[in-house]
Design a protein around this motif. Structure first.
Motif, mmCIF file in Angstrom:
data_model
loop_
_atom_site.group_PDB
_atom_site.id
_atom_site.type_symbol
_atom_site.label_atom_id
_atom_site.label_comp_id
_atom_site.label_asym_id
_atom_site.label_seq_id
_atom_site.Cartn_x
_atom_site.Cartn_y
_atom_site.Cartn_z
ATOM 1 N N UNK A 66 9.755 38.315 84.288
ATOM 2 C CA UNK A 66 10.996 39.050 84.054
ATOM 3 C C UNK A 66 11.178 40.094 85.143
ATOM 4 N N UNK A 67 12.213 40.908 85.001
ATOM 5 C CA UNK A 67 12.538 41.910 86.010
ATOM 6 C C UNK A 67 11.369 42.870 86.245
ATOM 7 N N UNK A 68 10.545 43.087 85.245
ATOM 8 C CA UNK A 68 9.389 43.990 85.398
ATOM 9 C C UNK A 68 8.352 43.448 86.390
ATOM 10 N N UNK A 69 8.365 42.147 86.604
ATOM 11 C CA UNK A 69 7.393 41.512 87.494
ATOM 12 C C UNK A 69 7.842 41.476 88.952
ATOM 13 N N UNK A 70 9.056 41.927 89.219
ATOM 14 C CA UNK A 70 9.640 41.790 90.556
ATOM 15 C C UNK A 70 9.393 43.036 91.395
ATOM 16 N N UNK A 71 8.885 42.820 92.598
ATOM 17 C CA UNK A 71 8.631 43.911 93.541
ATOM 18 C C UNK A 71 9.880 44.217 94.363
ATOM 19 N N UNK A 90 7.288 38.716 93.879
ATOM 20 C CA UNK A 90 6.662 39.215 92.662
ATOM 21 C C UNK A 90 5.582 40.245 92.975
ATOM 22 N N UNK A 91 5.345 41.129 92.029
ATOM 23 C CA UNK A 91 4.236 42.075 92.143
ATOM 24 C C UNK A 91 2.934 41.284 92.143
ATOM 25 N N UNK A 92 1.878 41.889 92.646
ATOM 26 C CA UNK A 92 0.615 41.182 92.855
ATOM 27 C C UNK A 92 0.085 40.482 91.597
ATOM 28 N N UNK A 93 0.064 41.193 90.465
ATOM 29 C CA UNK A 93 -0.464 40.561 89.247
ATOM 30 C C UNK A 93 0.424 39.419 88.775
ATOM 31 N N UNK A 94 1.738 39.561 88.925
ATOM 32 C CA UNK A 94 2.656 38.483 88.546
ATOM 33 C C UNK A 94 2.519 37.303 89.503
ATOM 34 N N UNK A 95 2.277 37.571 90.776
ATOM 35 C CA UNK A 95 2.084 36.500 91.758
ATOM 36 C C UNK A 95 0.853 35.669 91.416
ATOM 37 N N UNK A 96 -0.202 36.315 90.949
ATOM 38 C CA UNK A 96 -1.402 35.584 90.526
ATOM 39 C C UNK A 96 -1.110 34.727 89.292
#
Length: 164
Positions: A66-71, A90-96
């Protein structure tokens, strides 16, 4: 005394409703990505999506991202020349998570929902290791302007007032 308590309760209720109404504007600023699932899954946990070819695919109701995962993001004109697409990092944790989800769901589809409407779906053809996820079409200029308020463009700093 009873009237004061009633008035106090009414004021609290109005302030809560006002806060919720104020939150509704933020609810319209949403991006979510959902992985395809089976039609036989729990009906409360899936949502149908009519594909351009007329077939129906089923996707998880709960978003995988979701939007919270976007860098950050970078919009671009879509091939239809009337809408836009957006590249998201995506943020690092979301990218994983994205790498693991894409590996486990090769051959399935992932659809994108923007501000409450399904806009695009792509086939997951390999594990995605770079943390980049793309919506290729059907994003409006109004959507982009709204997202500019909460998601920085690639190479820019966070928008003012963004608490993420």
């Amino acid at each position: 005394m009873f009237q004061r308590i009633t008035v106090l309760i009414a004021m609290i209720a109005l302030s809560i409703c006002g806060a919720r109404a104020g939150g509704k504007a933020d609810e319209k600023l949403s991006i979510s990505f959902h992985v395809e699932t089976e039609a036989s899954d729990n009906p409360k946990m899936i949502v149908p999506f009519k594909m351009p070819d007329g077939s129906t695919k089923y996707f998880r109701r709960v978003p995988d991202f979701s939007v919270r995962d976007i860098e950050n993001m970078a919009p671009f004109p879509a091939d239809d020349e009337s809408t836009y697409g957006i590249v998201f990092k995506l943020k690092e944790n979301a990218a994983q998570r994205y790498e693991a989800i894409s590996l486990a769901n090769e051959g399935k589809m992932m659809c994108a929902q923007v501000n409450g409407r399904f806009v695009d779906a792509v086939i997951i053809d390999k594990a995605i290791k770079d943390g980049v996820i793309v919506i290729w079409r059907d994003v409006t200029l109004d959507d982009i302007n709204a997202f500019d308020k909460i998601i920085p463009r690639i190479g820019q700093k966070k928008p003012k007032g963004n608490k993420k």
